[in-house]
Scaffold this motif. Structure first.
Motif, PDB file in Angstrom:
ATOM      1  N   ALA A 242       0.836  -1.198   0.000  1.00  0.00           N
ATOM      2  CA  ALA A 242       0.000   0.000   0.000  1.00  0.00           C
ATOM      3  C   ALA A 242       0.869   1.246   0.000  1.00  0.00           C
ATOM      4  O   ALA A 242       2.056   1.204   0.358  1.00  0.00           O
ATOM      5  N   VAL A 243       0.259   2.358  -0.404  1.00  0.00           N
ATOM      6  CA  VAL A 243       0.933   3.655  -0.414  1.00  0.00           C
ATOM      7  C   VAL A 243      -0.037   4.712   0.100  1.00  0.00           C
ATOM      8  O   VAL A 243      -1.234   4.461   0.224  1.00  0.00           O
ATOM      9  N   ALA A 244       0.497   5.882   0.381  1.00  0.00           N
ATOM     10  CA  ALA A 244      -0.336   6.973   0.883  1.00  0.00           C
ATOM     11  C   ALA A 244      -0.884   7.803  -0.273  1.00  0.00           C
ATOM     12  O   ALA A 244      -0.268   7.913  -1.335  1.00  0.00           O
ATOM     13  N   ALA A 245      -2.054   8.393  -0.031  1.00  0.00           N
ATOM     14  CA  ALA A 245      -2.659   9.339  -0.976  1.00  0.00           C
ATOM     15  C   ALA A 245      -3.117  10.552  -0.170  1.00  0.00           C
ATOM     16  O   ALA A 245      -3.488  10.422   1.005  1.00  0.00           O
ATOM     17  N   PHE A 246      -3.101  11.708  -0.807  1.00  0.00           N
ATOM     18  CA  PHE A 246      -3.359  12.955  -0.099  1.00  0.00           C
ATOM     19  C   PHE A 246      -4.467  13.744  -0.797  1.00  0.00           C
ATOM     20  O   PHE A 246      -4.203  14.500  -1.742  1.00  0.00           O
ATOM     21  N   PRO A 247      -5.712  13.558  -0.363  1.00  0.00           N
ATOM     22  CA  PRO A 247      -6.835  14.228  -1.036  1.00  0.00           C
ATOM     23  C   PRO A 247      -6.683  15.739  -1.124  1.00  0.00           C
ATOM     24  O   PRO A 247      -7.107  16.349  -2.108  1.00  0.00           O
ATOM     25  N   ASN A 248      -6.087  16.355  -0.108  1.00  0.00           N
ATOM     26  CA  ASN A 248      -5.920  17.807  -0.114  1.00  0.00           C
ATOM     27  C   ASN A 248      -4.479  18.227  -0.334  1.00  0.00           C
ATOM     28  O   ASN A 248      -4.104  19.366  -0.065  1.00  0.00           O
ATOM     29  N   GLY A 249      -3.677  17.299  -0.839  1.00  0.00           N
ATOM     30  CA  GLY A 249      -2.302  17.629  -1.174  1.00  0.00           C
ATOM     31  C   GLY A 249      -1.346  17.421  -0.021  1.00  0.00           C
ATOM     32  O   GLY A 249      -1.676  17.678   1.137  1.00  0.00           O
ATOM     33  N   HIS A 250      -0.150  16.960  -0.342  1.00  0.00           N
ATOM     34  CA  HIS A 250       0.921  16.834   0.636  1.00  0.00           C
ATOM     35  C   HIS A 250       1.510  18.213   0.888  1.00  0.00           C
ATOM     36  O   HIS A 250       1.395  19.117   0.060  1.00  0.00           O
ATOM     37  N   ALA A 251       2.157  18.370   2.039  1.00  0.00           N
ATOM     38  CA  ALA A 251       2.736  19.670   2.390  1.00  0.00           C
ATOM     39  C   ALA A 251       3.743  20.157   1.352  1.00  0.00           C
ATOM     40  O   ALA A 251       3.906  21.357   1.146  1.00  0.00           O
ATOM     41  N   THR A 252       4.413  19.214   0.665  1.00  0.00           N
ATOM     42  CA  THR A 252       5.432  19.595  -0.317  1.00  0.00           C
ATOM     43  C   THR A 252       4.898  19.610  -1.747  1.00  0.00           C
ATOM     44  O   THR A 252       5.659  19.849  -2.679  1.00  0.00           O
ATOM     45  N   SER A 253       3.600  19.359  -1.916  1.00  0.00           N
ATOM     46  CA  SER A 253       3.033  19.258  -3.260  1.00  0.00           C
ATOM     47  C   SER A 253       2.955  20.626  -3.938  1.00  0.00           C
ATOM     48  O   SER A 253       2.687  21.646  -3.296  1.00  0.00           O
TER      49      SER A 253
END
Length: 324
Positions: free
Chosen positions: A168-179
């Motif tokens: 599994a991996v992570a997903a960021f619905p509202n964006g990662h801090a570095t995105s």
């Protein structure tokens, strides 16, 4: 009172999974054992165990994972991070987990240490590279072999090599801090999928539309793996603010205010259970493939959410707050 959702049965019951972190004291370890026992009563698809940056909780993580593996029928999932780890060290660690019987992983780039030290990523620069390494290590441990071809006397073929059950991996619905923007999140998830990830788990969120819009963008962009919504039913305004500091995901003001003005712990628990149950119900009704609950090592809040959703098996309908 249960929230109205489409009915399920034993064969189609919504998959549920949980996240735990390693205990810091002996007393916490005993309490965590009771929590694991209660969580396994609802037959989760897996229970993941976090792994500190740079391996700061490595031994304790493996202890918890081994406990789950040896004492329950639930699949344990090991967290792995790129932060502070070289490819050689990550290779050794994956082998250690596989040798212990752990065959599911959550591959993460990792966050900066909490003490403010700069983020140090080794030769593994991304979660996608870590996913590739996990598959490569498994392949190296299981060389190609020959197997007989049925119906062909003397005929053989290469035997398929086993792969980790879940990467599994992570997903960021509202964006990662570095995105740098929403499209970068989709591109990153696509890269993880191409590297061999077969499941994504989202960072926590507080609005169903955040998750649903992200899934829609991901599907349009070519992501086909399941994307599990991650929800943390916290019933404390200070904790929600602490979570916001760590994730840059702010809880709604109305939830924070309601928790702050409620004088009783029971009342705060009811407010949180209602809020997060309704959030979970909305994403489930819209087609979420399951539900991943961040437990903060407490079984009561997450089981109360599942009870409100009427997603507890009959065998688990006991006193949820027993040994909470």
């Amino acid at each position: 009172m249960a929230i109205e959702l489409p009915p399920t049965d034993g064969a189609t019951r919504l998959p549920v999974s949980f996240e735990l972190y390693p205990p810091r004291t002996d007393a916490a370890a005993i309490a965590l054992g009771r929590t694991i026992d209660r969580l396994t009563e609802v037959d989760p698809a897996f229970i993941s165990v976090t792994f500190g940056a740079g391996g700061s909780t490595r031994d304790r993580s493996l202890t918890v994972l081994s406990y789950i593996l040896e004492n329950t029928s639930v699949q344990p999932m090991a967290h792995l991070t790129c932060v502070g780890s070289s490819a050689v060290e990550a290779n050794r660690l994956v082998r250690q987990f596989l040798d212990a019987g752990i065959t599911s992983f959550l591959a993460l780039r990792g966050d900066p240490p909490l003490d403010g030290t700069p983020l140090t990523v080794g030769d593994l620069q991304s979660a996608a590279e870590l996913v590739q390494l996990i598959h490569r290590v498994q392949q190296e441990r299981e060389p190609f072999g020959q197997e007989a071809v049925r119906g062909t006397p003397g005929g053989t073929r290469l035997r398929a090599r086993p792969r980790p059950e879940r990467v599994a991996v992570a997903a960021f619905p509202n964006g990662h801090a570095t995105s740098r923007g929403p499209q970068q999140e989709i591109d990153a998830l696509l890269a993880k999928q191409a590297s061999g990830a077969n499941l994504a788990i989202t960072q926590l969120f507080y609005r169903a539309d955040d998750y649903l819009a992200f899934v829609e963008r991901a599907r349009a962009g070519g992501v086909s793996i399941d994307i599990l919504p991650g929800i943390m039913p916290a019933a404390s305004a200070p904790r929600l603010r602490r979570i916001a500091q760590l994730t840059e995901e702010d809880a709604p003001d109305e939830l924070l205010i309601a928790l702050e003005i409620e004088p009783t712990e029971e009342g705060r628990s009811e407010i949180a259970t209602t809020f997060f149950s309704e959030l979970a119900a909305e994403v489930i009704a819209a087609g979420a493939p399951g539900l991943h609950l961040y437990t903060h090592n407490k079984h009561t809040p997450v089981l109360e959410v599942l009870e409100r959703l009427d997603r507890l098996p009959r065998a688990a309908h006991g006193p949820i707050k027993e040994n909470a």
